[in-house]
Design an enzyme around this catalytic site. Structure first.
Site, PDB file in Angstrom:
ATOM      1  N   LYS A 274      -5.075   5.983  14.667  1.00 34.33           N
ATOM      2  CA  LYS A 274      -5.150   5.282  13.368  1.00 34.33           C
ATOM      3  C   LYS A 274      -6.616   5.262  12.907  1.00 34.33           C
ATOM      4  CE  LYS A 274      -0.820   4.502  12.847  1.00 34.33           C
ATOM      5  NZ  LYS A 274      -0.098   5.185  11.763  1.00 34.33           N
TER       6      LYS A 274
ATOM      7  N   GLY B 126      -5.199   8.121   5.343  1.00 37.96           N
ATOM      8  CA  GLY B 126      -4.280   9.076   5.967  1.00 37.96           C
ATOM      9  C   GLY B 126      -3.063   9.310   5.089  1.00 37.96           C
TER      10      GLY B 126
ATOM     11  N   GLN C 179       4.348   9.259   7.179  1.00 35.99           N
ATOM     12  CA  GLN C 179       3.432  10.137   6.445  1.00 35.99           C
ATOM     13  C   GLN C 179       3.856  11.596   6.606  1.00 35.99           C
ATOM     14  OE1 GLN C 179      -0.485   9.121   7.877  1.00 35.99           O
ATOM     15  NE2 GLN C 179      -0.507   7.173   6.768  1.00 35.99           N
TER      16      GLN C 179
ATOM     17  N   LYS D   2       0.837  -1.212   0.000  1.00 33.74           N
ATOM     18  CA  LYS D   2       0.000   0.000   0.000  1.00 33.74           C
ATOM     19  C   LYS D   2       0.869   1.258   0.000  1.00 33.74           C
ATOM     20  CE  LYS D   2      -2.812   0.888   3.703  1.00 33.74           C
ATOM     21  NZ  LYS D   2      -2.690   2.272   4.222  1.00 33.74           N
ATOM     22  N   SER D   3       1.852   1.299   0.878  1.00 34.80           N
ATOM     23  CA  SER D   3       2.691   2.505   0.974  1.00 34.80           C
ATOM     24  C   SER D   3       3.429   2.766  -0.333  1.00 34.80           C
ATOM     25  CB  SER D   3       3.725   2.331   2.090  1.00 34.80           C
ATOM     26  OG  SER D   3       3.090   2.227   3.325  1.00 34.80           O
TER      27      SER D   3
ATOM     28  N   ARG E  80      -6.792   2.111  17.906  1.00 33.68           N
ATOM     29  CA  ARG E  80      -6.425   0.681  17.869  1.00 33.68           C
ATOM     30  C   ARG E  80      -5.986   0.125  19.222  1.00 33.68           C
ATOM     31  NH1 ARG E  80      -3.570   0.476  11.884  1.00 33.68           N
ATOM     32  NH2 ARG E  80      -5.530   0.557  10.741  1.00 33.68           N
TER      33      ARG E  80
ATOM     34  N   ASP F  19       1.575  -1.039  11.872  1.00 33.12           N
ATOM     35  CA  ASP F  19       0.281  -1.538  11.390  1.00 33.12           C
ATOM     36  C   ASP F  19       0.029  -2.987  11.800  1.00 33.12           C
ATOM     37  OD1 ASP F  19      -0.249   0.911  10.253  1.00 33.12           O
ATOM     38  OD2 ASP F  19       0.615   0.368   8.321  1.00 33.12           O
TER      39      ASP F  19
ATOM     40  N   ARG G 177      -8.759  12.379  12.489  1.00 34.42           N
ATOM     41  CA  ARG G 177      -7.338  12.121  12.750  1.00 34.42           C
ATOM     42  C   ARG G 177      -6.520  13.424  12.738  1.00 34.42           C
ATOM     43  NH1 ARG G 177      -5.748   7.079   9.087  1.00 34.42           N
ATOM     44  NH2 ARG G 177      -3.859   7.242  10.339  1.00 34.42           N
TER      45      ARG G 177
ATOM     46  N   SER H 246       6.802   9.288  12.080  1.00 36.65           N
ATOM     47  CA  SER H 246       5.698   9.067  11.144  1.00 36.65           C
ATOM     48  C   SER H 246       6.192   9.244   9.723  1.00 36.65           C
ATOM     49  CB  SER H 246       4.566  10.065  11.426  1.00 36.65           C
ATOM     50  OG  SER H 246       3.699  10.113  10.305  1.00 36.65           O
TER      51      SER H 246
HETATM   52  C1  S3P Z   1       2.161   4.833   6.206  1.00 35.44           C
HETATM   53  C2  S3P Z   1       2.725   5.163   7.399  1.00 35.44           C
HETATM   54  C3  S3P Z   1       2.174   4.757   8.697  1.00 35.44           C
HETATM   55  C4  S3P Z   1       1.204   3.602   8.560  1.00 35.44           C
HETATM   56  C5  S3P Z   1       0.244   3.788   7.420  1.00 35.44           C
HETATM   57  C6  S3P Z   1       0.995   3.949   6.114  1.00 35.44           C
HETATM   58  C7  S3P Z   1       2.786   5.349   4.966  1.00 35.44           C
HETATM   59  O1  S3P Z   1       1.501   5.847   9.280  1.00 35.44           O
HETATM   60  O2  S3P Z   1       0.495   3.413   9.761  1.00 35.44           O
HETATM   61  O3  S3P Z   1      -0.610   2.662   7.303  1.00 35.44           O
HETATM   62  O4  S3P Z   1       2.503   4.810   3.879  1.00 35.44           O
HETATM   63  O5  S3P Z   1       3.568   6.292   5.070  1.00 35.44           O
HETATM   64  P1  S3P Z   1       2.307   6.939  10.128  1.00 35.44           P
HETATM   65  O6  S3P Z   1       3.352   7.460   9.238  1.00 35.44           O
HETATM   66  O7  S3P Z   1       1.335   8.022  10.485  1.00 35.44           O
HETATM   67  O8  S3P Z   1       2.824   6.207  11.331  1.00 35.44           O
END
Ligand code: S3P
Length: 415
Positions: A332, A89, A162, A20-21, A336, A305, A117, A160
């Site tokens: 999340k 997110g 993200q 996914k990422s 969670r 995750d 969030r 993080s």
């Molecule tokens: C992700 C980072 C994680 C993860 C999310 C995907 C990403 O979140 O929990 O499912 O793709 O960068 P955080 O960066 O907020 O921890």
């Protein structure tokens, strides 16, 4: 609602969906690059579809065909758009940095879960670069207005990927150097992809520095997602033998393997290779006797995750496990810490929610029972693993939300 029966045995070889990422980043970064790219084995879960649609709305040419996505950027992104990030997110946070870097105006919004969030965590660092990012009381909708960006040194309060990625995506359009330092290293897919696309980027431990860069499009062959494989790996450990093929084993994502080491799970990594700057392997896991573990803040980002699933495994272990330093779980797709504890307790386990984690009294078994997903894909899939491995099985309500990251999860499980 779906009934999940308990099973005495669970075996098989599995090809899991794309990461996914990496899929989010392959679409977004290529849309901001010169040239055309093909992304193969992409995840077509709802979250990544949100990213594809947002990039289309901004004017990029994004065509999907099965698990292949063709991406062609545009020199002139559309301004004034409302971008629907759905439940994702990653879409919202990365896209805020991307839009800020393009000097256009956009409003980013999402569903009820995403709108609850925290978003100041991106608004604050981006504003230090000169971006005009206005949240709604710290949440979505987020308004991004055109501005000129200037590099800065940014220290993040939370580990993080993200937030780090949002800063890096804005940073490659800022004048001068932008650096971002995290308390604990989080997943580094953005850094690897930016490097492959020719960005001026340097990584030094927990600090990453970028300068203004033009990106060139690169094809990406997406490995299978270890966060999706994790459910099948756990079933191998609890109920037999599973092999998950071609799984991404980037060290910033393999915290679950380190948790397996502590739990006493027997596994092997075979056929290791590197594809498109990301390590992959086939992961074979066999039935194991589990022992209680302790995990702390340093362990958390690489397994963020997977923590609901790891907590579930602790319920099948012998003795008291303690997971701390995982406060991020509270923000999340669901809270969670609360939802995992409730899930385990409803299946007959003993899990106590703490401010920043759990205490799980492992009894080497769960009875089963009726549970809810709380509209959180990872809780739905953790529930399925728990019920298969339980004595009686049970129903999962609102299990369809697994389509966020794993649309054919229940077909693959064959339930
Ligand atoms: C992700 C980072 C994680 C993860 C999310 C995907 C990403 O979140 O929990 O499912 O793709 O960068 P955080 O960066 O907020 O921890």
């Amino acid at each position: 609602m779906r009934f999940i029966s308990s099973r005495t045995q669970f075996e098989g070889e599995f090809f899991l969906p794309g990461d996914k990422s990496i899929t989010h980043r392959a679409v977004m970064l290529n849309a901001g690059a010169d040239g055309e790219a093909v992304v193969t084995n992409a995840l077509m879960g709802e979250d990544c579809i949100s990213t594809c649609r947002a990039m289309q709305a901004l004017g990029a040419d994004v065509q999907t065909d099965g698990t292949t996505i063709q991406v062609k950027g545009t020199p002139c992104f559309q301004t004034g758009k409302r971008l629907d990030c759905g439940n994702s997110g990653t879409t919202m946070r990365l896209l805020t940095g991307f839009v800020a870097g393009k000097g256009i105006q956009a409003t980013l919004y999402g569903d009820a879960s995403l709108s609850s969030r925290p978003m100041n965590r991106i608004a604050k660092p981006l504003s230090l670069l000169g971006a005009k990012v206005t949240t709604t009381d710290g949440h979505a909708p987020i308004l991004v207005e055109p501005s000129t960006l200037c590099g800065a040194d940014i220290s993040l309060e939370v580990a993080s990927a993200q937030v780090k990625s949002a800063v890096l995506l804005a940073g490659i359009s800022a004048e001068g150097k932008t650096s971002v330092t995290e308390p604990v290293l989080s997943r580094d897919h953005t850094e690897r992809m930016l490097k492959a696309m020719g960005a001026d980027i340097a990584v030094d431990g927990k600090k990453t520095t970028v300068s203004k860069s033009a990106l060139r499009a690169v094809d990406v062959c997406v490995p299978s997602d270890i966060s999706s494989a994790a459910y099948f790996m756990a079933l191998g450990a609890l109920k037999g033998y599973t092999v998950c093929k071609n799984v991404g084993v980037n060290p910033t994502r393999t915290g679950i393997l380190r948790a397996f080491d502590k739990l006493g799970v027997q596994y092997t990594l075979n056929n290791r290779r590197v594809s498109g700057g990301e390590e992959t392997a086939d992961i074979a896991v066999k039935r194991s006797t589990l022992k209680a573990i302790t995990l702390t803040a340093e362990d958390v980002p690489a397994m963020i995750d997977e923590l609901p699933l790891i907590a579930l495994l602790c319920a099948f272990a012998d003795g008291e496990s303690i997971i701390s330093g995982a406060k991020e779980l509270r923000v999340k797709e669901s809270d969670r810490i609360a939802t995992t504890a409730e899930l385990i307790n409803r299946m007959g386990g003993e899990c106590y929610a703490r401010e920043d984690g759990f205490i799980i009294r492992g009894k080497k078994k769960l009875i089963g029972g009726d549970v809810d997903s709380y509209l959180d894909h990872r809780i739905a899939m953790t529930a399925a693993v728990g019920l298969i491995a339980s004595e009686k099985g049970g129903n999962i309500a609102r299990e369809e939300c697994c389509a966020i990251s794993f649309p054919d999860f229940f077909d693959k499980l064959d339930v």
